[in-house]
Design a protein around this motif. Sequence first.
Motif, short mmCIF file in Angstrom:
data_model
loop_
_atom_site.label_atom_id
_atom_site.label_comp_id
_atom_site.label_asym_id
_atom_site.label_seq_id
_atom_site.Cartn_x
_atom_site.Cartn_y
_atom_site.Cartn_z
N SER A 52 0.07 -2.00 18.66
CA SER A 52 -0.78 -1.12 19.47
C SER A 52 -2.10 -0.87 18.75
CB SER A 52 -0.07 0.21 19.72
OG SER A 52 -0.02 0.95 18.51
N ARG A 53 -3.08 -0.41 19.50
CA ARG A 53 -4.37 -0.07 18.90
C ARG A 53 -4.20 1.04 17.85
NH1 ARG A 53 -8.99 -1.94 19.14
NH2 ARG A 53 -8.61 -2.94 21.13
N LEU A 54 -3.35 2.01 18.12
CA LEU A 54 -3.11 3.09 17.16
C LEU A 54 -2.57 2.54 15.85
CD1 LEU A 54 -2.94 6.08 16.36
CD2 LEU A 54 -0.69 6.13 17.43
N ASP A 55 -1.60 1.65 15.92
CA ASP A 55 -1.06 1.07 14.68
C ASP A 55 -2.11 0.24 13.96
OD1 ASP A 55 1.42 2.25 15.02
OD2 ASP A 55 2.18 0.58 16.22
N PHE A 56 -2.95 -0.47 14.72
CA PHE A 56 -4.06 -1.23 14.12
C PHE A 56 -4.99 -0.28 13.36
CE2 PHE A 56 -8.45 -2.75 14.43
CZ PHE A 56 -8.34 -3.99 13.83
N GLU A 57 -5.32 0.85 13.96
CA GLU A 57 -6.23 1.81 13.33
C GLU A 57 -5.64 2.44 12.07
OE1 GLU A 57 -9.35 2.10 14.11
OE2 GLU A 57 -9.20 0.87 15.90
N ILE A 58 -4.32 2.57 12.02
CA ILE A 58 -3.66 3.16 10.84
C ILE A 58 -3.76 2.25 9.63
CG2 ILE A 58 -1.41 3.84 9.89
CD1 ILE A 58 -0.71 4.88 12.71
N LEU A 59 -3.74 0.93 9.85
CA LEU A 59 -3.78 -0.02 8.74
C LEU A 59 -5.09 0.11 7.96
CD1 LEU A 59 -2.41 -3.19 10.53
CD2 LEU A 59 -1.28 -1.97 8.65
N MET A 60 -4.98 0.08 6.65
CA MET A 60 -6.15 0.09 5.78
C MET A 60 -6.87 -1.25 5.89
SD MET A 60 -6.15 3.08 4.38
CE MET A 60 -7.23 2.93 2.99
N ASP A 61 -8.20 -1.23 5.85
CA ASP A 61 -9.01 -2.44 5.97
C ASP A 61 -9.41 -2.94 4.58
OD1 ASP A 61 -10.85 -4.43 6.51
OD2 ASP A 61 -12.16 -3.19 7.75
N TYR A 62 -8.95 -4.14 4.25
CA TYR A 62 -9.30 -4.79 2.99
C TYR A 62 -9.97 -6.13 3.25
CZ TYR A 62 -7.12 -1.41 -0.06
OH TYR A 62 -6.82 -0.27 -0.76
N THR A 63 -10.93 -6.13 4.17
CA THR A 63 -11.64 -7.36 4.52
C THR A 63 -12.36 -7.96 3.33
OG1 THR A 63 -11.90 -6.70 6.82
CG2 THR A 63 -13.48 -8.31 5.98
N ARG A 64 -12.96 -7.17 2.49
CA ARG A 64 -13.75 -7.68 1.37
C ARG A 64 -13.06 -7.57 0.02
NH1 ARG A 64 -16.72 -6.05 5.33
NH2 ARG A 64 -18.70 -6.98 5.90
N SER A 65 -11.78 -7.23 0.03
CA SER A 65 -11.04 -7.10 -1.22
C SER A 65 -9.55 -7.24 -0.94
CB SER A 65 -11.34 -5.74 -1.86
OG SER A 65 -10.89 -4.69 -1.03
N GLN A 66 -8.76 -6.84 -1.90
CA GLN A 66 -7.31 -6.85 -1.77
C GLN A 66 -6.78 -5.60 -2.45
OE1 GLN A 66 -5.17 -10.60 -2.35
NE2 GLN A 66 -3.90 -9.54 -3.83
N PRO A 67 -5.73 -4.99 -1.93
CA PRO A 67 -5.19 -3.81 -2.60
C PRO A 67 -4.84 -4.12 -4.06
CG PRO A 67 -4.12 -4.13 -0.48
CD PRO A 67 -4.96 -5.35 -0.74
N SER A 68 -5.03 -3.15 -4.92
CA SER A 68 -4.75 -3.38 -6.34
C SER A 68 -3.25 -3.39 -6.63
CB SER A 68 -5.46 -2.34 -7.21
OG SER A 68 -5.08 -1.04 -6.82
N ALA A 69 -2.49 -2.58 -5.96
CA ALA A 69 -1.04 -2.55 -6.16
C ALA A 69 -0.38 -3.31 -5.02
CB ALA A 69 -0.53 -1.11 -6.21
N LEU A 70 0.39 -4.33 -5.35
CA LEU A 70 1.08 -5.12 -4.34
C LEU A 70 2.58 -5.02 -4.57
CD1 LEU A 70 -1.16 -8.32 -4.42
CD2 LEU A 70 -1.26 -6.42 -2.79
N TYR A 71 3.32 -4.73 -3.52
CA TYR A 71 4.77 -4.60 -3.59
C TYR A 71 5.35 -4.86 -2.22
CZ TYR A 71 2.80 -0.03 -2.51
OH TYR A 71 2.03 0.98 -1.99
N ASN A 72 6.65 -5.18 -2.18
CA ASN A 72 7.31 -5.52 -0.93
C ASN A 72 7.04 -4.50 0.16
OD1 ASN A 72 8.53 -7.96 -1.47
ND2 ASN A 72 10.41 -7.04 -2.25
N GLY A 73 6.70 -5.01 1.35
CA GLY A 73 6.53 -4.15 2.51
C GLY A 73 5.15 -3.58 2.70
N LYS A 74 4.27 -3.72 1.74
CA LYS A 74 2.92 -3.16 1.87
C LYS A 74 2.14 -3.99 2.88
CE LYS A 74 -0.91 -1.40 -0.85
NZ LYS A 74 -1.33 -1.09 -2.21
#
Length: 98
Positions: free
Chosen positions: A36-58
């Motif tokens: 849904s659009r709501l779930d899309f909006e909840i996701l953090m945007d990392y278009t120009r980077s990548q999260p620093s902490a990576l773990y299962n399910g993120k």
Amino acid sequence: MNKDNIIPSMTHPYGMCWQQPPTYLILIDDTHAVMSRLDFEILMDYTRSQPSALYNGKMWKAQYEDEGTLKWFLCYCFNENEKTNEIDIAYREILIID
């Protein structure tokens, strides 16, 4: 459906502070993630980077060029190997249903 199409549970302690929609609300196949659009909006945007902490399910979203067009992708971690400090990241084009 293969194992790459299942977003694992987020069990890492860091996950307590990470905001993302529940995995059961996102339908995934080999190429797409439907949400849904709501779930899309909840996701953090990392278009120009990548999260620093990576773990299962993120999960997060990022915009990439695909066949000359910018598209949004769902990115999620799975197959975490704590011994080798490696993790797989899957990418699925996002389709939004309203």
